[in-house]
Design an enzyme around this catalytic site. Structure first.
Site, mmCIF file in Angstrom:
data_model
loop_
_atom_site.group_PDB
_atom_site.id
_atom_site.type_symbol
_atom_site.label_atom_id
_atom_site.label_comp_id
_atom_site.label_asym_id
_atom_site.label_seq_id
_atom_site.Cartn_x
_atom_site.Cartn_y
_atom_site.Cartn_z
ATOM 1 N N SER A 143 0.840 -1.197 0.000
ATOM 2 C CA SER A 143 0.000 0.000 0.000
ATOM 3 C C SER A 143 0.872 1.243 0.000
ATOM 4 O O SER A 143 1.964 1.258 0.590
ATOM 5 C CB SER A 143 -0.887 -0.003 1.249
ATOM 6 O OG SER A 143 -1.504 1.256 1.441
ATOM 7 N N TYR A 156 -2.077 -0.679 10.109
ATOM 8 C CA TYR A 156 -2.188 -1.190 8.743
ATOM 9 C C TYR A 156 -0.942 -0.830 7.935
ATOM 10 O O TYR A 156 -0.336 -1.689 7.271
ATOM 11 C CB TYR A 156 -3.437 -0.619 8.073
ATOM 12 C CG TYR A 156 -3.629 -1.086 6.655
ATOM 13 C CD1 TYR A 156 -4.206 -2.324 6.378
ATOM 14 C CD2 TYR A 156 -3.230 -0.294 5.577
ATOM 15 C CE1 TYR A 156 -4.381 -2.762 5.075
ATOM 16 C CE2 TYR A 156 -3.406 -0.716 4.275
ATOM 17 C CZ TYR A 156 -3.982 -1.952 4.022
ATOM 18 O OH TYR A 156 -4.145 -2.380 2.723
#
Length: 232
Positions: A143, A156
């Site tokens: 990401s 995350y």
């Protein structure tokens, strides 16, 4: 039809979102598919979609890829049916939004176990098979938050940073064994983790391109911009 016809791909988190669309994209290219996730009914829906459209074999397996026992069962079931594993797509991921000050340890552990430990377990179990074949392709999903961060995304983002570091280490360890390991940042997508972004169906074909690529391992993150001249 590409060079993935009759190859075998395991796709984690394949019951919805990018995992589901990736399974469909690989099946379209003639690849036999192993789809796994926690919700077996969703996997059955994906299996039926594939069988209705494409003449490939599909094996749905309920598995929690953060569990060492489940991962072993998943890989052994794949071997029993297909006798090999050519491609591994580590797509499964979870997200819980907490600012660090408010984050319970359980949430931190949950995200790391599902986003990073799962990748470690899947690679550790599949690499001996790929070594024996002297070939294999592993694609790990990361990401942009690894570099940018965002309020509420600390655990995350950190878990995805762990995936990137792990990927680069495995590149160094396994390139001599014929195993290619790639990192792909699909950007923001409209999935169960986000309500805005690109349709995963538009992103999945790029994973097929990465799997088909003969490019050498490079310590970099592949992004959609790398495929701007693609015909897909």
């Amino acid at each position: 039809m590409g060079n993935l016809q009759r190859k075998v791909a395991i796709i984690t988190g394949a019951g919805s979102g990018l995992g589901k669309e990736t399974a469909l994209a690989f099946a379209k290219d003639g690849t036999n598919i192993v789809i796994c996730g926690r919700n077996y009914s969703k996997l059955e829906e994906v299996e039926n979609l594939i069988k209705d459209k494409y003449a490939v074999e599909v094996l749905p397996i309920r598995a929690d890829v953060s569990s060492e026992a489940d991962v072993k069962v998943l890989v052994q079931a794949t071997l029993a049916k297909f006798k090999g594993i050519d491609i591994l797509i580590n797509n499964a991921a979870v997200f819980q939004q907490y600012r660090i000050l408010d984050s319970p340890l359980d949430s931190w552990d949950y995200q790391f176990n599902n986003n990073a430990t799962s990748v470690f377990l899947m690679m550790r179990e599949c690499i001996p098979i790929m070594r024996a074949q002297r070939s294999g392709k592993i694609i790990n999903i990361t990401s942009g938050l690894v570099r940018e961060g965002a309020a509420g995304f600390g655990a995350y983002a950190a878990s995805k940073a762990a995936v990137e570091a792990l990927t680069f280490s495995v590149q160094d360890e396994e390139h001599k064994n014929g195993i290619q390991v790639a990192l792909f940042n699909p950007g923001v997508m409209s999935t169960n983790l986000a309500t805005i972004g690109d349709d995963p169906a538009n992103v999945a074909p790029y994973l097929v391109e990465i799997a088909q690529s003969k490019a050498k391992n490079k310590k970099r993150v592949m992004q959609l911009e790398d495929f701007q001249f693609s015909n897909r």
